[in-house]
Motif scaffolding. Structure first.
Motif, PDB file in Angstrom:
ATOM      1  N   TRP A 164       0.877  -1.100  -0.058  1.00  0.00           N
ATOM      2  CA  TRP A 164       0.002   0.100  -0.060  1.00  0.00           C
ATOM      3  C   TRP A 164       0.860   1.487  -0.021  1.00  0.00           C
ATOM      4  CZ3 TRP A 164      -5.355  -0.601   2.977  1.00  0.00           C
ATOM      5  CH2 TRP A 164      -6.070   0.649   2.538  1.00  0.00           C
ATOM      6  N   ARG A 165       1.966   1.311   0.854  1.00  0.00           N
ATOM      7  CA  ARG A 165       2.910   2.307   0.834  1.00  0.00           C
ATOM      8  C   ARG A 165       3.611   2.375  -0.371  1.00  0.00           C
ATOM      9  NH1 ARG A 165       6.388   0.933   4.774  1.00  0.00           N
ATOM     10  NH2 ARG A 165       5.596  -0.576   5.693  1.00  0.00           N
ATOM     11  N   ARG A 223       2.571   1.740  -3.425  1.00  0.00           N
ATOM     12  CA  ARG A 223       1.851   2.255  -4.432  1.00  0.00           C
ATOM     13  C   ARG A 223       1.729   3.818  -4.122  1.00  0.00           C
ATOM     14  NH1 ARG A 223      -1.159  -1.003  -7.574  1.00  0.00           N
ATOM     15  NH2 ARG A 223      -2.873   0.494  -7.499  1.00  0.00           N
ATOM     16  N   GLY A 224       1.580   4.317  -3.012  1.00  0.00           N
ATOM     17  CA  GLY A 224       1.684   5.695  -2.297  1.00  0.00           C
ATOM     18  C   GLY A 224       2.617   6.574  -3.206  1.00  0.00           C
ATOM     19  N   ASN A 277      -3.198   4.048   6.260  1.00  0.00           N
ATOM     20  CA  ASN A 277      -3.305   4.069   4.790  1.00  0.00           C
ATOM     21  C   ASN A 277      -4.490   4.676   4.069  1.00  0.00           C
ATOM     22  OD1 ASN A 277      -0.513   2.777   4.215  1.00  0.00           O
ATOM     23  ND2 ASN A 277      -1.488   1.102   5.346  1.00  0.00           N
ATOM     24  N   SER A 307      -6.985   7.442   3.210  1.00  0.00           N
ATOM     25  CA  SER A 307      -6.732   9.047   3.184  1.00  0.00           C
ATOM     26  C   SER A 307      -8.080   9.731   3.799  1.00  0.00           C
ATOM     27  CB  SER A 307      -6.444   9.256   1.645  1.00  0.00           C
ATOM     28  OG  SER A 307      -7.468   9.264   0.931  1.00  0.00           O
ATOM     29  N   ARG A 340       0.873   7.396  10.734  1.00  0.00           N
ATOM     30  CA  ARG A 340      -0.018   7.740   9.644  1.00  0.00           C
ATOM     31  C   ARG A 340       0.445   9.234   9.039  1.00  0.00           C
ATOM     32  NH1 ARG A 340      -5.397   7.928   7.615  1.00  0.00           N
ATOM     33  NH2 ARG A 340      -6.256   9.910   7.446  1.00  0.00           N
ATOM     34  N   ILE A 359       3.340   9.242   6.818  1.00  0.00           N
ATOM     35  CA  ILE A 359       3.133   8.660   5.197  1.00  0.00           C
ATOM     36  C   ILE A 359       2.521  10.024   4.308  1.00  0.00           C
ATOM     37  CG2 ILE A 359       1.735   7.272   3.713  1.00  0.00           C
ATOM     38  CD1 ILE A 359       1.599   5.278   6.103  1.00  0.00           C
ATOM     39  N   LYS A 360       3.545  10.350   3.697  1.00  0.00           N
ATOM     40  CA  LYS A 360       3.114  11.769   2.988  1.00  0.00           C
ATOM     41  C   LYS A 360       2.168  11.370   1.782  1.00  0.00           C
ATOM     42  CE  LYS A 360       6.372  13.602   5.158  1.00  0.00           C
ATOM     43  NZ  LYS A 360       6.020  14.383   6.286  1.00  0.00           N
ATOM     44  N   LYS A 361       2.387  10.438   0.997  1.00  0.00           N
ATOM     45  CA  LYS A 361       1.486  10.121  -0.091  1.00  0.00           C
ATOM     46  C   LYS A 361       0.404   8.866   0.087  1.00  0.00           C
ATOM     47  CE  LYS A 361       3.974  12.592  -3.561  1.00  0.00           C
ATOM     48  NZ  LYS A 361       4.829  12.284  -4.961  1.00  0.00           N
ATOM     49  N   ARG A 362      -0.793   8.901  -0.273  1.00  0.00           N
ATOM     50  CA  ARG A 362      -1.530   7.593  -0.073  1.00  0.00           C
ATOM     51  C   ARG A 362      -2.283   7.204  -1.424  1.00  0.00           C
ATOM     52  NH1 ARG A 362      -2.187  10.408   4.793  1.00  0.00           N
ATOM     53  NH2 ARG A 362      -1.535   9.301   6.592  1.00  0.00           N
ATOM     54  N   ARG A 363      -2.410   6.011  -1.717  1.00  0.00           N
ATOM     55  CA  ARG A 363      -3.071   5.359  -2.763  1.00  0.00           C
ATOM     56  C   ARG A 363      -4.292   4.804  -2.214  1.00  0.00           C
ATOM     57  NH1 ARG A 363      -0.631   4.017  -7.522  1.00  0.00           N
ATOM     58  NH2 ARG A 363      -2.399   3.358  -9.087  1.00  0.00           N
TER      59      ARG A 363
END
Length: 332
Positions: free
Chosen positions: A199-200, A202-203, A246, A248, A300, A303-307
């Motif tokens: 998941w990370r 893909r983010g 994860n 958003s 959380r 984590i700068k970007k999430r998908r």
């Protein structure tokens, strides 16, 4: 491409005796490692005696799957890492199609082969099958296995496709991407840590794929059997941790509340099935989740970007209400 095959071991001499020979025989130019999680049996001595070409990585403690691999991989410099369970039998040239894919696709961060059941070789194996996805409620599922319905392998997944997550039973991952994503979350200890990692990834804009041109056979349940309440505990707890980390935006709140309600229904079903130890495991999982929640919220924030999800449907609704038990039913 320099490749390392790393088998995590904890008191698994019997599994190494059964499965390590095929790995050594069929892994070509790859370096094979056994990463030992502070075993108390003689499995390390056995490997050193019977397979002198296999490198030993000695971890100081048994940190489960997550910390065990984090500790073992930190000093490896091979480009491609293959994280292989100790209860997996591999086949001739099993590495070739996947290594080729990584050579051709720079953005490919993680992948898995076809995973069949070593006990019933005509069918897919529970942990990974033909590639993993996440449904609208955050439940992981696989092509070839949805909840407890496992498909027979009839060549329906002899393809190469993008997936949401690749199984930790046989996880190919680029070394640089593993480290950029921060490795496994050691809070998970075991179960679903590979879903969280993918998941990370893909983010970060990376690709995860299933490559069906190669097959391995997984025994499954060698560390924790399906009937073990600890397995229920880790699956329920870690699924909630993964959602908090994860998913958003504000939608994480109603989703988390809904999942807690569904967990309560699942716990009641376990009690009605005369599985009191599993019933209490669900409640223990929730109390552990509450304890870990502040730490999880902190992660959380980092984590700068999430998908988003790969799927927008609820497999709970489709499986239990609409009785759609196969992956081919879900995608219609």
């Amino acid at each position: 491409m320099k490749t390392a095959v790393i088998i995590l071991n904890w008191n698994g001499k019997n599994l190494l005796e059964t499965y390590l020979p095929s790995v050594v025989a069929y892994s070509g130019d790859a370096t094979v490692y056994v990463a030992d999680n502070a075993s108390t049996d003689d499995s390390v001595a056995y490997v050193q005696r019977e397979f002198p070409s296999v490198e030993i990585i000695q971890n100081a403690t048994n940190g489960g799957y997550a910390k065990g691999y984090n500790d073992a991989l930190q000093h490896l410099d091979e480009t491609l890492l293959v994280l292989l369970n100790s209860d997996v039998a591999v086949t001739k040239n099993w590495l070739v199609p996947v290594v080729k894919a990584f050579q051709q696709e720079e953005n490919l961060a993680a992948a898995q082969p076809k995973i069949l059941d070593d006990k019933k070789k005509t069918h897919f194996e529970y942990a990974g099958a033909a590639g993993g996805f996440i449904d609208a409620l955050g439940y992981p599922y696989c092509r070839g296995r949805i909840f407890n319905t496992i498909e027979e392998d009839k060549g329906q997944y002899d393809d190469t496709v993008s997936i949401f997550w690749a199984t930790g039973a046989c996880l190919f991952i680029r070394n640089l991407d593993f480290k950029e994503a921060g490795g496994f979350d050691e809070t998970f200890f075991t179960h679903q840590e590979e879903v969280d990692l993918c998941w990370r990834l893909r983010g970060l804009g990376k690709e995860v794929k299933y490559i069906g041109g190669t097959t391995v056979y997984h025994l499954g349940g060698a560390t924790l059997e399906t009937q073990n309440p600890k397995k229920t505990f880790y699956n329920f707890r870690n699924s909630l941790l993964m959602i908090v980390k994860n998913v958003s935006g504000i939608k994480v709140v109603p989703l988390l509340l809904l999942r807690m309600v569904l967990d309560g229904i699942a716990a009641l079903q376990l009690l009605l099935q005369a599985k009191p130890s599993h019933f209490f495991a669900v409640f223990k999982a929730h109390f552990s989740f509450y304890y870990l929640l502040p730490r999880c919220v902190s992660k959380r924030k980092n984590i700068k970007k999430r998908r988003g999800y790969a799927a927008q449907k609820s497999i709970v609704w489709q499986y239990f209400i609409k009785r759609q038990r196969l992956f081919s039913d879900l995608i219609k």
